[in-house]
Design a protein around this motif. Structure first.
Motif, PDB file in Angstrom:
ATOM      1  N   GLU A  19     -10.539  -0.326  10.742  1.00 28.48           N
ATOM      2  CA  GLU A  19     -11.396   0.178   9.659  1.00 28.48           C
ATOM      3  C   GLU A  19     -12.650   0.802  10.252  1.00 28.48           C
ATOM      4  O   GLU A  19     -13.290   0.231  11.131  1.00 28.48           O
ATOM      5  CB  GLU A  19     -11.787  -0.959   8.711  1.00 28.48           C
TER       6      GLU A  19
ATOM      7  N   GLY B 238       2.601   0.824   8.147  1.00 37.36           N
ATOM      8  CA  GLY B 238       1.463   1.722   8.322  1.00 37.36           C
ATOM      9  C   GLY B 238       1.608   2.596   9.549  1.00 37.36           C
ATOM     10  O   GLY B 238       2.658   2.638  10.190  1.00 37.36           O
ATOM     11  N   SER B 239       0.524   3.260   9.907  1.00 29.09           N
ATOM     12  CA  SER B 239       0.526   4.007  11.161  1.00 29.09           C
ATOM     13  C   SER B 239      -0.124   3.170  12.262  1.00 29.09           C
ATOM     14  O   SER B 239      -0.033   3.495  13.430  1.00 29.09           O
ATOM     15  CB  SER B 239      -0.190   5.341  10.989  1.00 29.09           C
ATOM     16  N   GLY B 240      -0.758   2.059  11.892  1.00 28.47           N
ATOM     17  CA  GLY B 240      -1.258   1.094  12.866  1.00 28.47           C
ATOM     18  C   GLY B 240      -0.781  -0.281  12.435  1.00 28.47           C
ATOM     19  O   GLY B 240      -1.165  -0.761  11.375  1.00 28.47           O
TER      20      GLY B 240
ATOM     21  N   ASN C  44       0.280   4.207   0.128  1.00 25.04           N
ATOM     22  CA  ASN C  44      -0.189   5.304   0.979  1.00 25.04           C
ATOM     23  C   ASN C  44      -0.235   4.956   2.455  1.00 25.04           C
ATOM     24  O   ASN C  44      -0.731   5.734   3.262  1.00 25.04           O
ATOM     25  CB  ASN C  44      -1.571   5.771   0.521  1.00 25.04           C
ATOM     26  N   SER C  45       0.258   3.787   2.839  1.00 24.39           N
ATOM     27  CA  SER C  45       0.305   3.416   4.255  1.00 24.39           C
ATOM     28  C   SER C  45       1.125   4.415   5.047  1.00 24.39           C
ATOM     29  O   SER C  45       2.186   4.849   4.574  1.00 24.39           O
ATOM     30  CB  SER C  45       1.043   2.082   4.412  1.00 24.39           C
ATOM     31  N   GLY C  46       0.663   4.706   6.250  1.00 26.28           N
ATOM     32  CA  GLY C  46       1.444   5.516   7.197  1.00 26.28           C
ATOM     33  C   GLY C  46       2.109   6.699   6.521  1.00 26.28           C
ATOM     34  O   GLY C  46       1.459   7.486   5.821  1.00 26.28           O
TER      35      GLY C  46
ATOM     36  N   ASN D 207       0.857  -1.192   0.000  1.00 25.21           N
ATOM     37  CA  ASN D 207       0.000   0.000   0.000  1.00 25.21           C
ATOM     38  C   ASN D 207       0.893   1.242   0.000  1.00 25.21           C
ATOM     39  O   ASN D 207       1.485   1.574   1.025  1.00 25.21           O
ATOM     40  CB  ASN D 207      -0.904  -0.009   1.243  1.00 25.21           C
TER      41      ASN D 207
ATOM     42  N   SER E 179       2.350  -2.895   4.627  1.00 21.39           N
ATOM     43  CA  SER E 179       1.285  -1.916   4.875  1.00 21.39           C
ATOM     44  C   SER E 179       1.049  -1.795   6.371  1.00 21.39           C
ATOM     45  O   SER E 179       1.825  -2.310   7.163  1.00 21.39           O
ATOM     46  CB  SER E 179      -0.008  -2.412   4.220  1.00 21.39           C
ATOM     47  N   GLY E 180      -0.062  -1.165   6.725  1.00 24.99           N
ATOM     48  CA  GLY E 180      -0.530  -1.236   8.104  1.00 24.99           C
ATOM     49  C   GLY E 180      -1.493  -2.405   8.223  1.00 24.99           C
ATOM     50  O   GLY E 180      -1.543  -3.289   7.359  1.00 24.99           O
ATOM     51  N   ASP E 181      -2.289  -2.386   9.295  1.00 25.98           N
ATOM     52  CA  ASP E 181      -3.247  -3.471   9.496  1.00 25.98           C
ATOM     53  C   ASP E 181      -4.357  -3.463   8.435  1.00 25.98           C
ATOM     54  O   ASP E 181      -5.051  -4.456   8.253  1.00 25.98           O
ATOM     55  CB  ASP E 181      -3.862  -3.365  10.893  1.00 25.98           C
ATOM     56  N   GLY E 182      -4.494  -2.349   7.727  1.00 25.81           N
ATOM     57  CA  GLY E 182      -5.582  -2.194   6.759  1.00 25.81           C
ATOM     58  C   GLY E 182      -5.574  -3.226   5.638  1.00 25.81           C
ATOM     59  O   GLY E 182      -6.607  -3.817   5.313  1.00 25.81           O
TER      60      GLY E 182
ATOM     61  N   GLU F  49      -8.034  -6.506   4.594  1.00 24.29           N
ATOM     62  CA  GLU F  49      -8.541  -6.789   3.245  1.00 24.29           C
ATOM     63  C   GLU F  49      -8.197  -8.213   2.809  1.00 24.29           C
ATOM     64  O   GLU F  49      -8.989  -8.885   2.160  1.00 24.29           O
ATOM     65  CB  GLU F  49      -7.993  -5.770   2.243  1.00 24.29           C
TER      66      GLU F  49
ATOM     67  N   ARG G  12      -1.926  10.897  10.199  1.00 27.96           N
ATOM     68  CA  ARG G  12      -1.249   9.709   9.702  1.00 27.96           C
ATOM     69  C   ARG G  12       0.244   9.932   9.412  1.00 27.96           C
ATOM     70  O   ARG G  12       1.070   9.069   9.626  1.00 27.96           O
ATOM     71  CB  ARG G  12      -1.971   9.288   8.419  1.00 27.96           C
TER      72      ARG G  12
ATOM     73  N   THR H   9      -1.204  -1.478  -4.456  1.00 30.48           N
ATOM     74  CA  THR H   9      -2.643  -1.166  -4.447  1.00 30.48           C
ATOM     75  C   THR H   9      -2.869   0.275  -4.885  1.00 30.48           C
ATOM     76  O   THR H   9      -2.056   1.158  -4.627  1.00 30.48           O
ATOM     77  CB  THR H   9      -3.268  -1.384  -3.055  1.00 30.48           C
ATOM     78  N   THR H  10      -3.981   0.486  -5.564  1.00 28.77           N
ATOM     79  CA  THR H  10      -4.275   1.843  -6.051  1.00 28.77           C
ATOM     80  C   THR H  10      -5.463   2.474  -5.342  1.00 28.77           C
ATOM     81  O   THR H  10      -5.703   3.661  -5.467  1.00 28.77           O
ATOM     82  CB  THR H  10      -4.582   1.820  -7.566  1.00 28.77           C
TER      83      THR H  10
HETATM   84  P1  ADP Z   1      -2.342   2.846   7.909  1.00 29.17           P
HETATM   85  O1  ADP Z   1      -1.769   2.010   9.003  1.00 29.17           O
HETATM   86  O2  ADP Z   1      -1.533   4.080   7.678  1.00 29.17           O
HETATM   87  O3  ADP Z   1      -3.786   3.106   8.107  1.00 29.17           O
HETATM   88  P2  ADP Z   1      -2.942   0.762   6.002  1.00 29.17           P
HETATM   89  O4  ADP Z   1      -1.990   0.012   5.163  1.00 29.17           O
HETATM   90  O5  ADP Z   1      -3.575   0.065   7.117  1.00 29.17           O
HETATM   91  O6  ADP Z   1      -2.170   2.054   6.545  1.00 29.17           O
HETATM   92  O7  ADP Z   1      -4.015   1.313   4.996  1.00 29.17           O
HETATM   93  C1  ADP Z   1      -5.074   2.134   5.310  1.00 29.17           C
HETATM   94  C2  ADP Z   1      -6.140   2.027   4.221  1.00 29.17           C
HETATM   95  O8  ADP Z   1      -5.637   2.372   2.953  1.00 29.17           O
HETATM   96  C3  ADP Z   1      -6.686   0.625   4.053  1.00 29.17           C
HETATM   97  O9  ADP Z   1      -8.023   0.638   4.457  1.00 29.17           O
HETATM   98  C4  ADP Z   1      -6.597   0.356   2.544  1.00 29.17           C
HETATM   99  O10 ADP Z   1      -7.811  -0.162   2.067  1.00 29.17           O
HETATM  100  C5  ADP Z   1      -6.388   1.701   1.949  1.00 29.17           C
HETATM  101  N1  ADP Z   1      -5.625   1.703   0.700  1.00 29.17           N
HETATM  102  C6  ADP Z   1      -5.003   0.694   0.065  1.00 29.17           C
HETATM  103  N2  ADP Z   1      -4.357   1.125  -1.048  1.00 29.17           N
HETATM  104  C7  ADP Z   1      -4.587   2.448  -1.123  1.00 29.17           C
HETATM  105  C8  ADP Z   1      -4.187   3.480  -2.043  1.00 29.17           C
HETATM  106  N3  ADP Z   1      -3.405   3.236  -3.094  1.00 29.17           N
HETATM  107  N4  ADP Z   1      -4.608   4.737  -1.778  1.00 29.17           N
HETATM  108  C9  ADP Z   1      -5.350   5.022  -0.706  1.00 29.17           C
HETATM  109  N5  ADP Z   1      -5.764   4.101   0.192  1.00 29.17           N
HETATM  110  C10 ADP Z   1      -5.391   2.837  -0.007  1.00 29.17           C
END
Ligand code: ADP
Ligand code: MG
Length: 350
Positions: free
Chosen positions: A329, A109-111, A21-23, A19, A77-80, A84, A181, A51-52
């Motif tokens: 989530e 991620g941030s979590g 955009n994680s963290g 991901n 990534s984070g837990d997000g 999924e 974040r 992931t987009t």
């Molecule tokens: P964090 O710990 O920073 O929250 P995560 O990896 O847990 O990071 O992701 C947070 C959310 O970002 C998830 O719910 C995921 O579905 C979503 N996500 C995944 N890919 C992307 C993307 N390319 N752009 C934005 N959000 C995304």
């Protein structure tokens, strides 16, 4: 315990999701500069998917025709994204075999509750460089059984959870601090201060089923639908004004949040914390501050119980500025119930 499931490939090939955009937004760079070489050295091949959008990873897992060619599925990534992955697997018709495909957690991620918890089980320091600990857990390709949780909510009748359910104070902190974040996990602390200053209470009824040594959780029948009464007289009921309801299946819900000190991966337990009024802002602050050491569970104003299931029915008076947070989530506040499914999932861990 190695992976010997006949349905799961032993080809040393991983499906890796990143991901971007994680963290703090460096997951892809980290993958290219620091993770890829580990995989190469361990002679592990992989398919990479960046992931987009939200739900992208889940859709791929859900629809993939050839998942079983992989030795495991990894989230950078984070837990997000982990959420999924598990929910993508759960939505498949072959869930009962595919739940055995090991999942890997590389924290960006941030979590990062799951990766943090695994490092704790490994007895490894986490703060200095969590990446190496976590990558090692993956490249060894050894996996362990892990409890999962079946969740029904009013709007989402079938969800799977691997980490936590939150409502009230800590859920609101988690969501309100999302805009922070970029500062990584510190967002929780900063958000907490703001939320305690404007402390809210939340009206609800909570039912929970305490762990009973005599009835293994495997044998627990499915819960009745949310709008039907609960069957067993062992259920405990609490009604009134709450500050927080939070549950977790793992010890750490964040780097410094040692929520369930006694939790292990396959104990068949949901660790449930309930914080009711009356409570002062000082006591709430003490609760949040003692969570880094796990001593909050001894505070007299905290109910902390091992359960196998619980049901939360928020009162209609609870406004839209509060959330139900499942594995990080965000959902709107709604009725929900959770039931442990012991050892249903697998996770890469040395
Ligand atoms: P964090 O710990 O920073 O929250 P995560 O990896 O847990 O990071 O992701 C947070 C959310 O970002 C998830 O719910 C995921 O579905 C979503 N996500 C995944 N890919 C992307 C993307 N390319 N752009 C934005 N959000 C995304
Ligand atoms: Mg557990």
């Amino acid at each position: 315990m190695s992976v010997t499931t006949p349905n799961i490939a032993e080809s040393r090939r991983l499906l890796v999701f990143v991901n971007p955009n994680s963290g703090p937004g460096v997951a892809l760079k980290t993958f290219n500069t620091r993770i890829r070489s580990f995989l190469g050295e361990a002679n592990i091949s992989y398919d990479l998917i960046v992931t987009t959008h939200v739900g992208h990873c889940q859709q791929i897992i859900q629809d993939s025709k050839d998942l079983s060619k992989y030795t495991g599925i990894v989230a950078v990534s984070g837990d997000g994204l982990l959420y999924e992955i598990f929910n993508g697997l759960f939505a498949r018709e072959d869930w009962d075999t595919m739940c055995e495909i090991p999942v890997g957690a590389i924290p960006q991620g941030s979590g990062n509750g799951l990766a943090r918890s695994l490092a704790h089980f490994n007895n490894e320091p986490y703060l200095h460089d969590p990446l190496v600990v976590s990558v090692l857990n993956v490249v060894k390709l050894k996996s362990r059984e892990m409890d999962l949780c079946l969740i029904n909510t009013t709007n989402f009748p079938k969800l799977i959870s691997f980490l936590s359910v939150g409502w009230g104070l800590m859920a609101d902190i988690d969501i309100e601090s999302e805009r922070l974040r970029m500062i990584g996990e510190a967002r929780f602390t900063v958000g907490a201060l703001a939320r305690v200053m404007r402390l809210r209470t939340y009206k609800a009824t909570i039912f929970y089923l305490p762990v009973n040594e005599d009835t293994p959780s495997e044998e627990m029948p499915p819960l009745p639908p949310l709008d039907e009464p609960l069957p067993d007289q062992r259920w405990v009921t609490m009604s009134g004004e709450f500050v927080c309801v939070y549950s977790s299946m793992v010890p750490f819900i964040g780097t410094d949040l040692f929520f369930a000190p006694k939790s292990v991966l396959n104990d068949g337990i949901i660790w449930l914390m309930i914080v009711k009024v009356p409570i002062s802002k000082f006591q709430v602050t003490q609760l949040l501050l003692s969570m880094d050491k796990g001593t909050h569970i001894q505070l007299p104003w905290v109910t902390f119980v091992p359960v196998t299931a619980f049901r939360l029915i928020p009162d209609k008076s609870v406004g839209p500025q509060s959330y139900l947070v499942i594995d990080g989530e965000k959902l709107d506040t709604q009725a929900m119930q959770a039931q442990i499914i012991p050892r249903k999932g697998r996770i890469f861990m040395r």
